[in-house]
Design a protein around this motif. Structure first.
Motif, PDB file in Angstrom:
ATOM      1  N   VAL A   1       0.843  -1.207   0.000  1.00 55.34           N
ATOM      2  CA  VAL A   1       0.000   0.000   0.000  1.00 55.34           C
ATOM      3  C   VAL A   1       0.880   1.260   0.000  1.00 55.34           C
ATOM      4  CG1 VAL A   1      -1.668   1.332   1.348  1.00 55.34           C
ATOM      5  CG2 VAL A   1      -1.942  -1.145   1.128  1.00 55.34           C
ATOM      6  N   LEU A   2       1.909   1.235   0.838  1.00 55.16           N
ATOM      7  CA  LEU A   2       2.833   2.373   0.896  1.00 55.16           C
ATOM      8  C   LEU A   2       3.480   2.617  -0.461  1.00 55.16           C
ATOM      9  CD1 LEU A   2       4.605   4.482   2.357  1.00 55.16           C
ATOM     10  CD2 LEU A   2       6.149   2.617   2.982  1.00 55.16           C
ATOM     11  N   SER A   3       3.904   1.533  -1.098  1.00 49.66           N
ATOM     12  CA  SER A   3       4.560   1.663  -2.394  1.00 49.66           C
ATOM     13  C   SER A   3       3.603   2.281  -3.420  1.00 49.66           C
ATOM     14  CB  SER A   3       5.044   0.297  -2.849  1.00 49.66           C
ATOM     15  OG  SER A   3       5.627   0.396  -4.120  1.00 49.66           O
ATOM     16  N   THR A   4       2.348   1.863  -3.405  1.00 46.46           N
ATOM     17  CA  THR A   4       1.374   2.415  -4.342  1.00 46.46           C
ATOM     18  C   THR A   4       1.101   3.894  -4.048  1.00 46.46           C
ATOM     19  OG1 THR A   4       0.308   0.286  -4.679  1.00 46.46           O
ATOM     20  CG2 THR A   4      -0.992   2.228  -5.206  1.00 46.46           C
ATOM     21  N   ALA A   5       0.932   4.216  -2.779  1.00 48.46           N
ATOM     22  CA  ALA A   5       0.629   5.598  -2.420  1.00 48.46           C
ATOM     23  C   ALA A   5       1.786   6.523  -2.795  1.00 48.46           C
ATOM     24  CB  ALA A   5       0.316   5.689  -0.924  1.00 48.46           C
ATOM     25  N   VAL A   6       3.008   6.069  -2.500  1.00 51.76           N
ATOM     26  CA  VAL A   6       4.174   6.887  -2.847  1.00 51.76           C
ATOM     27  C   VAL A   6       4.318   6.986  -4.367  1.00 51.76           C
ATOM     28  CG1 VAL A   6       6.702   6.877  -2.812  1.00 51.76           C
ATOM     29  CG2 VAL A   6       5.438   6.542  -0.691  1.00 51.76           C
ATOM     30  N   SER A   7       4.098   5.877  -5.061  1.00 52.46           N
ATOM     31  CA  SER A   7       4.195   5.888  -6.529  1.00 52.46           C
ATOM     32  C   SER A   7       3.236   6.905  -7.113  1.00 52.46           C
ATOM     33  CB  SER A   7       3.849   4.508  -7.107  1.00 52.46           C
ATOM     34  OG  SER A   7       4.728   3.536  -6.627  1.00 52.46           O
ATOM     35  N   SER A   8       2.038   6.920  -6.594  1.00 52.76           N
ATOM     36  CA  SER A   8       1.021   7.816  -7.116  1.00 52.76           C
ATOM     37  C   SER A   8       1.409   9.285  -6.876  1.00 52.76           C
ATOM     38  CB  SER A   8      -0.311   7.450  -6.452  1.00 52.76           C
ATOM     39  OG  SER A   8      -1.173   8.527  -6.408  1.00 52.76           O
ATOM     40  N   MET A   9       1.981   9.567  -5.711  1.00 46.21           N
ATOM     41  CA  MET A   9       2.430  10.937  -5.435  1.00 46.21           C
ATOM     42  C   MET A   9       3.592  11.333  -6.335  1.00 46.21           C
ATOM     43  SD  MET A   9       2.177  10.649  -1.287  1.00 46.21           S
ATOM     44  CE  MET A   9       2.830  12.248  -0.843  1.00 46.21           C
ATOM     45  N   LEU A  10       4.525  10.415  -6.542  1.00 47.82           N
ATOM     46  CA  LEU A  10       5.673  10.717  -7.402  1.00 47.82           C
ATOM     47  C   LEU A  10       5.220  10.906  -8.848  1.00 47.82           C
ATOM     48  CD1 LEU A  10       8.325   8.192  -6.005  1.00 47.82           C
ATOM     49  CD2 LEU A  10       8.208  10.668  -5.608  1.00 47.82           C
ATOM     50  N   TYR A  11       4.272  10.069  -9.261  1.00 56.60           N
ATOM     51  CA  TYR A  11       3.745  10.148 -10.624  1.00 56.60           C
ATOM     52  C   TYR A  11       3.159  11.535 -10.881  1.00 56.60           C
ATOM     53  CZ  TYR A  11       1.180   8.838 -14.836  1.00 56.60           C
ATOM     54  OH  TYR A  11       0.717   8.767 -16.124  1.00 56.60           O
ATOM     55  N   GLU A  12       2.399  12.040  -9.899  1.00 55.84           N
ATOM     56  CA  GLU A  12       1.797  13.373 -10.020  1.00 55.84           C
ATOM     57  C   GLU A  12       2.844  14.475 -10.019  1.00 55.84           C
ATOM     58  OE1 GLU A  12      -0.863  14.109  -6.752  1.00 55.84           O
ATOM     59  OE2 GLU A  12      -2.093  12.361  -7.287  1.00 55.84           O
ATOM     60  N   ARG A  13       3.739  14.381  -9.032  1.00 57.99           N
ATOM     61  CA  ARG A  13       4.651  15.493  -8.818  1.00 57.99           C
ATOM     62  C   ARG A  13       5.706  15.594  -9.913  1.00 57.99           C
ATOM     63  NH1 ARG A  13       8.059  18.959  -7.146  1.00 57.99           N
ATOM     64  NH2 ARG A  13       9.848  18.602  -5.789  1.00 57.99           N
ATOM     65  N   PHE A  14       6.186  14.441 -10.403  1.00 57.20           N
ATOM     66  CA  PHE A  14       7.255  14.475 -11.399  1.00 57.20           C
ATOM     67  C   PHE A  14       6.714  14.016 -12.754  1.00 57.20           C
ATOM     68  CE2 PHE A  14       9.387  13.771  -7.272  1.00 57.20           C
ATOM     69  CZ  PHE A  14      10.093  14.964  -7.218  1.00 57.20           C
ATOM     70  N   GLY A  15       5.945  14.881 -13.375  1.00 61.67           N
ATOM     71  CA  GLY A  15       5.251  14.546 -14.622  1.00 61.67           C
ATOM     72  C   GLY A  15       6.180  14.311 -15.798  1.00 61.67           C
ATOM     73  N   ASP A  16       7.431  14.764 -15.669  1.00 60.30           N
ATOM     74  CA  ASP A  16       8.348  14.625 -16.801  1.00 60.30           C
ATOM     75  C   ASP A  16       9.409  13.559 -16.580  1.00 60.30           C
ATOM     76  OD1 ASP A  16       7.130  16.686 -18.172  1.00 60.30           O
ATOM     77  OD2 ASP A  16       8.368  18.214 -17.187  1.00 60.30           O
ATOM     78  N   SER A  17       9.413  12.963 -15.400  1.00 59.62           N
ATOM     79  CA  SER A  17      10.503  12.032 -15.090  1.00 59.62           C
ATOM     80  C   SER A  17      10.226  10.654 -15.660  1.00 59.62           C
ATOM     81  CB  SER A  17      10.673  11.925 -13.578  1.00 59.62           C
ATOM     82  OG  SER A  17      11.039  13.174 -13.062  1.00 59.62           O
ATOM     83  N   ASP A  18      11.310   9.983 -16.023  1.00 61.31           N
ATOM     84  CA  ASP A  18      11.088   8.650 -16.586  1.00 61.31           C
ATOM     85  C   ASP A  18      11.004   7.613 -15.467  1.00 61.31           C
ATOM     86  OD1 ASP A  18      13.615   7.842 -15.855  1.00 61.31           O
ATOM     87  OD2 ASP A  18      14.488   8.237 -17.810  1.00 61.31           O
ATOM     88  N   GLU A  19      10.580   6.434 -15.885  1.00 57.00           N
ATOM     89  CA  GLU A  19      10.336   5.342 -14.953  1.00 57.00           C
ATOM     90  C   GLU A  19      11.557   5.035 -14.073  1.00 57.00           C
ATOM     91  OE1 GLU A  19      10.327   1.678 -16.886  1.00 57.00           O
ATOM     92  OE2 GLU A  19       9.163   0.624 -15.362  1.00 57.00           O
ATOM     93  N   GLY A  20      12.748   5.101 -14.683  1.00 58.05           N
ATOM     94  CA  GLY A  20      13.950   4.756 -13.933  1.00 58.05           C
ATOM     95  C   GLY A  20      14.161   5.704 -12.756  1.00 58.05           C
ATOM     96  N   ASP A  21      14.021   7.001 -12.996  1.00 59.60           N
ATOM     97  CA  ASP A  21      14.200   7.974 -11.921  1.00 59.60           C
ATOM     98  C   ASP A  21      13.122   7.812 -10.854  1.00 59.60           C
ATOM     99  OD1 ASP A  21      16.364   8.917 -13.231  1.00 59.60           O
ATOM    100  OD2 ASP A  21      15.456  10.781 -13.923  1.00 59.60           O
TER     101      ASP A  21
END
Lengths: 235, 235
Positions: B47-67
């Protein structure tokens, strides 16, 4: 991409996207353009893991964390995702560069597994966690319903025995080192000893059997780590 | 456990449980009884991994998957979770056996990190994903808001080398410590050693290079953390 194919995919998914563009991106391999599925895969990988974890938690109310973790790892590994992607007909909708397509990319397990994760990530973005969870339930519900979790704690002892036999070493010995807790909710500590190598490992579990498996697993991991060219078990 | 302490914890969490028993279980280490937090930790980790992933996905709209993957791994590693657990005051509410408590278990990073994951898993079970996501946002929002993702996409090996050279220290040595998995899907474990400082760090990755980068990144973090006025690398 023809909308007809995305329409059909949404029917097979049992979910209709508010923003179809997300689904279109989810089936776009990076070879096919800048608007590809890798970021969605990053998200979907985590969402899938959470959805599967939640189903396993419900279904296997007596299993310990170790068994749950092993089953989860099995369910979300590339081979398993590849199979689900084939059932969903992802090869037909996948967008690849011409070169990738000619090279058989639409059948490659890694590309299909990634696309499946991306579709799950897209569903999460479009409809929220509960929709993504419902999708995962449709896709993985049957395999989880028919999973025999015991078969996942069988492996290590058998594998350790075979590993030792292949090296002409005697079988390991297991003994209970300690038990804790009350009768109906005990925790067992078991020791696994490979006398010929002077090695012992401990394992813990809610049953003697689970504890033995854990000890065997640790022993195996240690043996495998040492069994490299130049390692202590090669001469 | 006194309800008062669980009450206070719920206030710090900003979430009130319908079923407080879940929270009580989440702060119960396996040494303290059969109704312990390991299964909740299994769930909370995902759950933590999903929640953090979702926040990172929003915040870093230009970053690639590796970063994104590297930043996520950093945010959910034991050290980071340990820090959050301390801020939440988990040591005060943790339930441990007397032996564990005397041995300083309530301050052990791994025990605290596991308990934090279990609390997140309990919130998910009690209130659903959105409540768990909101909790993770409260706990990790600030660190994500101030994350400089560019520092994660820099080539860590190069940066480490420059860092050492600026201090007249010899370059680090990398060696493969282990490989796992089959030929087409191997995981590499690499060790990075800075002999002059007697330091080693490990990194894991799907390629030797990725594993080296990870090891170099950890080494860099450790060095930078120590390189403050008064720190061990200043004299």
């Amino acid at each position: 991409m023809g909308d007809a194919r995305l329409d059909a995919l949404q029917q097979r998914l049992g979910y209709r996207f508010a923003e179809v563009r997300l689904l279109s991106r989810a089936v776009t391999h990076r070879s096919a353009g800048a608007d590809h599925n890798e970021r969605l895969e990053f998200l979907g990988d985590a969402v899938l893991s959470t959805a599967v974890s939640s189903m396993l938690y419900e279904r296997f109310g007596d299993s310990d964390e170790g068994d749950l973790t092993r089953v989860r790892a099995h369910l979300v590994r590339e081979e398993s995702l590849h199979r689900v992607a084939l059932v969903l007909g992802l090869p037909e909708v996948l967008r690849l560069s011409d070169g990738e397509a000619r090279g058989g990319g639409a059948q490659r397990a890694s590309i299909l597994a990634d696309a499946l994760e991306a579709v799950i990530g897209a569903t999460f973005l479009d409809g929220g966690f509960d929709q993504a969870q419902a999708l995962v339930r449709r896709l993985f519900g049957e395999v989880i319903a028919t999973t025999d979790i015991d078969s996942w704690s069988k492996d290590a002892k058998t594998e350790l025995q075979e590993w030792l036999q292949a090296r002409k070493l005697p079988v390991p010995a297991y003994r209970i080192a300690a038990t804790r807790g009350q009768a109906h909710a005990q925790t067992f500590e078991v020791e696994c000893a490979v006398a010929a190598l002077g090695l012992t490992e401990q394992g813990e579990g809610r049953s003697r059997r689970a504890a033995e498996q854990e000890a065997a697993r640790r022993m195996l991991e240690g043996l495998k780590a040492s069994d490299r060219p130049g390692g202590p078990l090669r001469s």
